[in-house]
Design an enzyme around this catalytic site. Structure first.
Site, PDB file in Angstrom:
ATOM      1  N   ASP A 155      35.461 -13.690  11.707  1.00 13.56           N
ATOM      2  CA  ASP A 155      36.481 -14.702  11.391  1.00 13.56           C
ATOM      3  C   ASP A 155      35.855 -15.984  10.832  1.00 13.56           C
ATOM      4  O   ASP A 155      36.315 -17.089  11.146  1.00 13.56           O
ATOM      5  CB  ASP A 155      37.327 -15.014  12.655  1.00 13.56           C
ATOM      6  N   HIS A 175      44.169 -14.409  11.270  1.00 19.69           N
ATOM      7  CA  HIS A 175      43.630 -14.536  12.621  1.00 19.69           C
ATOM      8  C   HIS A 175      44.533 -15.484  13.418  1.00 19.69           C
ATOM      9  O   HIS A 175      44.917 -16.537  12.907  1.00 19.69           O
ATOM     10  CB  HIS A 175      42.194 -15.100  12.541  1.00 19.69           C
TER      11      HIS A 175
END
Ligand code: GAR
Length: 223
Positions: free
Chosen positions: A146, A110
């Site tokens: 995430d 990410h």
């Protein structure tokens, strides 16, 4: 360790992984298949250029049926005996159907220092917020957005003149370093998960490694 890499677009992180493999830096990592949800993904040709099978599973074919899409992904991986799934620019959130088939076996990169800035298109949000340090995170995928346990993070400065594109480019350079490192540790079986905490067995950081902190803008006093 048999790997699948999932990509939705350009595939520069996939390329960084395959170059690391080609340079002998990922012993034990066997790249079995690259999967994309987008038939136009640049990742497809990168996979083929490196001799890795590439498969398209178009999300659009499944309309509102996320479960069906995830079942198809599991099915596609079955013949390859995949032990680790690396999401490298895969722009879909995977849920229980897929994650249940690969418990603690899915990792994602990410482009932010989590838990700050989860979600999509984070670069503009970082620039608008005025962060001084940005960066990237490789983490286990746990069904949230995430939110899973963190394996490695890399920081880069956000410069005053940066727009989202400049910042994204600088973050990408650290992504290409930390993702191969994470995959190397995983393939060596050195990543130990204990609740939210991850440790890397056999890691012996020097005192200098520990003290080397990243400060941005650079200090003018008390250096
Ligand atoms: C990378 O910056 C990756 O961190 C990001 O997409 C880009 C893909 O680039 N991933 C996400 O935003 C996941 N939500 P690439 O296709 O060149 O590797």
């Amino acid at each position: 360790m048999k790997l699948a890499v999932f990509c939705s677009g350009r595939g520069s992180n996939l390329k960084a992984l395959l170059m690391a493999r080609d340079n002998g830096l990922l012993p034990g990592a066997e790249f079995q298949v690259v999967v994309t949800d987008n038939k136009g993904a640049g990742a497809m040709s990168i996979a083929r250029d490196h001799g890795v099978m590439a498969v398209v599973v178009p999300r659009s074919a499944f309309h509102e049926n996320r479960d069906g899409f995830e079942r198809r992904l599991v099915e596609v991986l079955e013949p390859y005996g995949v032990e680790l799934v690396v999401l490298a620019g895969f722009q879909r959130v995977l849920g229980a159907t897929f994650l249940g088939a690969f418990p603690n076996r899915v990792v994602n990169i990410h482009p932010a220092l989590l838990p700050a800035f989860p979600g999509h298109m984070v670069w503009k949000a970082e620039v608008d917020y005025g962060v001084r340090l940005a960066g990237a995170t490789v983490h286990f995928v746990d069904g949230g957005v995430d939110s899973g346990p963190i394996i490695i993070q890399g920081a880069v400065p956000a410069l005053s003149g940066d727009g989202p594109d400049e910042l994204a480019q600088r973050i990408l350079s650290v992504e290409h370093r930390i993702l191969p490192q994470a995959v190397a540790w995983l393939a060596q079986g050195r990543v130990v998960l204990d609740g939210r905490k991850v440790s890397i067995s056999g890691l012996r950081p020097s005192e200098e490694d520990v003290l080397q902190s990243i400060v941005w803008p650079p200090l003018e006093i008390g250096k």
